[in-house]
Design a protein around this motif. Sequence first.
Motif, PDB file in Angstrom:
ATOM      1  N   ASP A 176     -67.347  13.514 -19.779  1.00 64.13           N
ATOM      2  CA  ASP A 176     -67.988  13.472 -21.098  1.00 64.13           C
ATOM      3  C   ASP A 176     -69.512  13.461 -20.972  1.00 64.13           C
ATOM      4  N   VAL A 177     -70.005  12.698 -20.009  1.00 69.13           N
ATOM      5  CA  VAL A 177     -71.453  12.649 -19.761  1.00 69.13           C
ATOM      6  C   VAL A 177     -71.947  14.044 -19.394  1.00 69.13           C
ATOM      7  N   HIS A 178     -71.266  14.664 -18.450  1.00 65.80           N
ATOM      8  CA  HIS A 178     -71.625  15.997 -17.956  1.00 65.80           C
ATOM      9  C   HIS A 178     -71.591  17.029 -19.080  1.00 65.80           C
ATOM     10  N   ARG A 179     -70.514  17.012 -19.851  1.00 63.98           N
ATOM     11  CA  ARG A 179     -70.362  17.975 -20.943  1.00 63.98           C
ATOM     12  C   ARG A 179     -71.398  17.737 -22.052  1.00 63.98           C
ATOM     13  N   SER A 180     -71.673  16.478 -22.356  1.00 64.90           N
ATOM     14  CA  SER A 180     -72.637  16.165 -23.424  1.00 64.90           C
ATOM     15  C   SER A 180     -74.026  16.675 -23.083  1.00 64.90           C
ATOM     16  N   LEU A 181     -74.420  16.541 -21.822  1.00 65.26           N
ATOM     17  CA  LEU A 181     -75.740  17.018 -21.399  1.00 65.26           C
ATOM     18  C   LEU A 181     -75.809  18.545 -21.452  1.00 65.26           C
ATOM     19  N   LYS A 182     -74.733  19.216 -21.056  1.00 71.08           N
ATOM     20  CA  LYS A 182     -74.707  20.685 -21.140  1.00 71.08           C
ATOM     21  C   LYS A 182     -74.644  21.142 -22.599  1.00 71.08           C
ATOM     22  N   MET A 183     -73.968  20.360 -23.441  1.00 69.77           N
ATOM     23  CA  MET A 183     -73.922  20.667 -24.872  1.00 69.77           C
ATOM     24  C   MET A 183     -75.325  20.572 -25.483  1.00 69.77           C
ATOM     25  N   ALA A 184     -76.047  19.517 -25.141  1.00 67.97           N
ATOM     26  CA  ALA A 184     -77.412  19.341 -25.648  1.00 67.97           C
ATOM     27  C   ALA A 184     -78.294  20.508 -25.205  1.00 67.97           C
ATOM     28  N   ALA A 185     -78.185  20.886 -23.929  1.00 71.11           N
ATOM     29  CA  ALA A 185     -78.973  22.024 -23.426  1.00 71.11           C
ATOM     30  C   ALA A 185     -78.640  23.295 -24.206  1.00 71.11           C
ATOM     31  N   MET A 188     -74.670   8.752 -38.560  1.00 67.83           N
ATOM     32  CA  MET A 188     -73.961   8.921 -37.285  1.00 67.83           C
ATOM     33  C   MET A 188     -74.908   8.815 -36.090  1.00 67.83           C
ATOM     34  N   PHE A 189     -76.153   9.250 -36.263  1.00 69.66           N
ATOM     35  CA  PHE A 189     -77.093   9.249 -35.140  1.00 69.66           C
ATOM     36  C   PHE A 189     -77.340   7.846 -34.579  1.00 69.66           C
ATOM     37  N   THR A 190     -77.237   6.839 -35.419  1.00 71.64           N
ATOM     38  CA  THR A 190     -77.522   5.472 -34.958  1.00 71.64           C
ATOM     39  C   THR A 190     -76.276   4.583 -34.929  1.00 71.64           C
ATOM     40  N   ASP A 191     -75.117   5.171 -35.109  1.00 75.46           N
ATOM     41  CA  ASP A 191     -73.858   4.423 -35.063  1.00 75.46           C
ATOM     42  C   ASP A 191     -73.335   4.432 -33.622  1.00 75.46           C
ATOM     43  N   ILE A 192     -73.312   3.268 -32.962  1.00 76.65           N
ATOM     44  CA  ILE A 192     -72.924   3.228 -31.550  1.00 76.65           C
ATOM     45  C   ILE A 192     -71.435   3.495 -31.350  1.00 76.65           C
ATOM     46  N   THR A 193     -70.654   3.494 -32.424  1.00 76.39           N
ATOM     47  CA  THR A 193     -69.226   3.819 -32.301  1.00 76.39           C
ATOM     48  C   THR A 193     -68.970   5.327 -32.411  1.00 76.39           C
ATOM     49  N   CYS A 194     -70.003   6.093 -32.726  1.00 77.92           N
ATOM     50  CA  CYS A 194     -69.841   7.538 -32.908  1.00 77.92           C
ATOM     51  C   CYS A 194     -69.564   8.212 -31.557  1.00 77.92           C
ATOM     52  N   ASN A 195     -68.603   9.125 -31.548  1.00 79.61           N
ATOM     53  CA  ASN A 195     -68.281   9.877 -30.335  1.00 79.61           C
ATOM     54  C   ASN A 195     -68.458  11.370 -30.617  1.00 79.61           C
ATOM     55  N   PRO A 196     -68.342  12.240 -29.609  1.00 78.39           N
ATOM     56  CA  PRO A 196     -68.578  13.668 -29.838  1.00 78.39           C
ATOM     57  C   PRO A 196     -67.688  14.299 -30.907  1.00 78.39           C
ATOM     58  N   ASP A 197     -66.440  13.867 -31.018  1.00 77.17           N
ATOM     59  CA  ASP A 197     -65.560  14.425 -32.059  1.00 77.17           C
ATOM     60  C   ASP A 197     -66.069  14.072 -33.454  1.00 77.17           C
TER      61      ASP A 197
END
Length: 411
Positions: free
Chosen positions: A142-151, A46-55
């Motif tokens: 999604d961008v905003h949430r993903s960055l806060k999720m990573a943090a 999944m880490f290198t699959d460009i079709t992978c999304n947060p779900d």
Amino acid sequence: MAHWFHRNPLKSTAPVSFNFYGVASSPAANKICNNLRTDRARLLEMFTDITCNPDMMKNATDAYFSLLQGFISSLDGTTQENKMRFIQNFKWTDTLQGNVPSAQQDAIFELISMSYNVAIWYTKFASRMAGKENVTEAEAKDVHRSLKMAAGIFKHLKETHIPRLITPAEKGRDLEARVIDAYIIQCQAEAQEVTIARAIELKHNATLVAALSYETANFYQKANQTLHTLEPECSNKWKKYFQLKMHFYMAYAYCYHGQTLLASDKCGEAIRSLEEAEKCYQRAEELCKEYRQTKGPGATARPSEQLFFLKLGALVKNTLQKCQRENGFIYFHKVPAEPPQLELKASYGLAEPLAFELPPLSDQWSAEVYSTFDLTKGAKNDKAKAKPEEEVKPMKEPDLKPQKDTGCVVS
């Protein structure tokens, strides 16, 4: 905005078979081992699959971690360490140190290392989404949430799991406080960049934009200071990125603060603020060149080629010229020798890490199943069936082509 964010590489790992031979002495125990192997391999893909999304990432993460916790949590009703925690050796490389792996025979080390990659994936997903040609409001969120999720993931690892390791974190490597702190701060700062772009797009008042920009510049300054004592060969490029972003957002802060001063009929102070914005912007341009020329890990960002960067240069120039014209016709204020002190606090838009929680233990585990893992049968069989150590191969990340830049994170 393609190539706006600097991204360090994903961690790589050796394959893990979870073949415990005689140790897993029941069909249920063997099923857990098989599922651990397949779920781990699936998550790595999944880490290198460009079709992978947060779900998709959450589903894959939950599947693996819910099983792995059976090697960490107490399942026999006692306070003793889980007997399975130290049965398997795990090898992982580092995001800064190249393809040189660290190894620990500890399931918590595996949990931390895999979670680290999940957090890095969220930052890369955010970067990929921000690089699209026309970013919708939903995608910007999604961008905003993903960055806060990573943090949030990095923060959770630092506070909860890394202190539990038997082997302390090696200096300059991913699990050390300086490195993980830099990742947390970077994620928060980049999330605030999305907020700033949104505030500019919707023409929010200059005071809010200036305050958010100032707070974001301070985040980047703090991240740069966090890496100050790290070995230069692995951190210089990352530090240059933090420095250029710090000066870029200081330019934004002085520019919008200048607009606020002009609106308050403080034209001389406004001119000095805009002159300082011009200096910060020019320094950011210089640092962009230095950053590109600096060797180090990670995909090189190209911020100075982005419209979002170029627009600020034009805005600073035009606003300064306007202030100078107004001062020559109306105000006749003296321009101070020193720039205004920025004591700006943003009341809104500050990015905090999202709380991260591991999934509950898989229902495949029970005290009864746990009891069928018999460590007394493992040593003899392991010697008989010893295999050469698995090699850690670099993770092949997709080469994403930049799309047309529309000049902003949100549309």
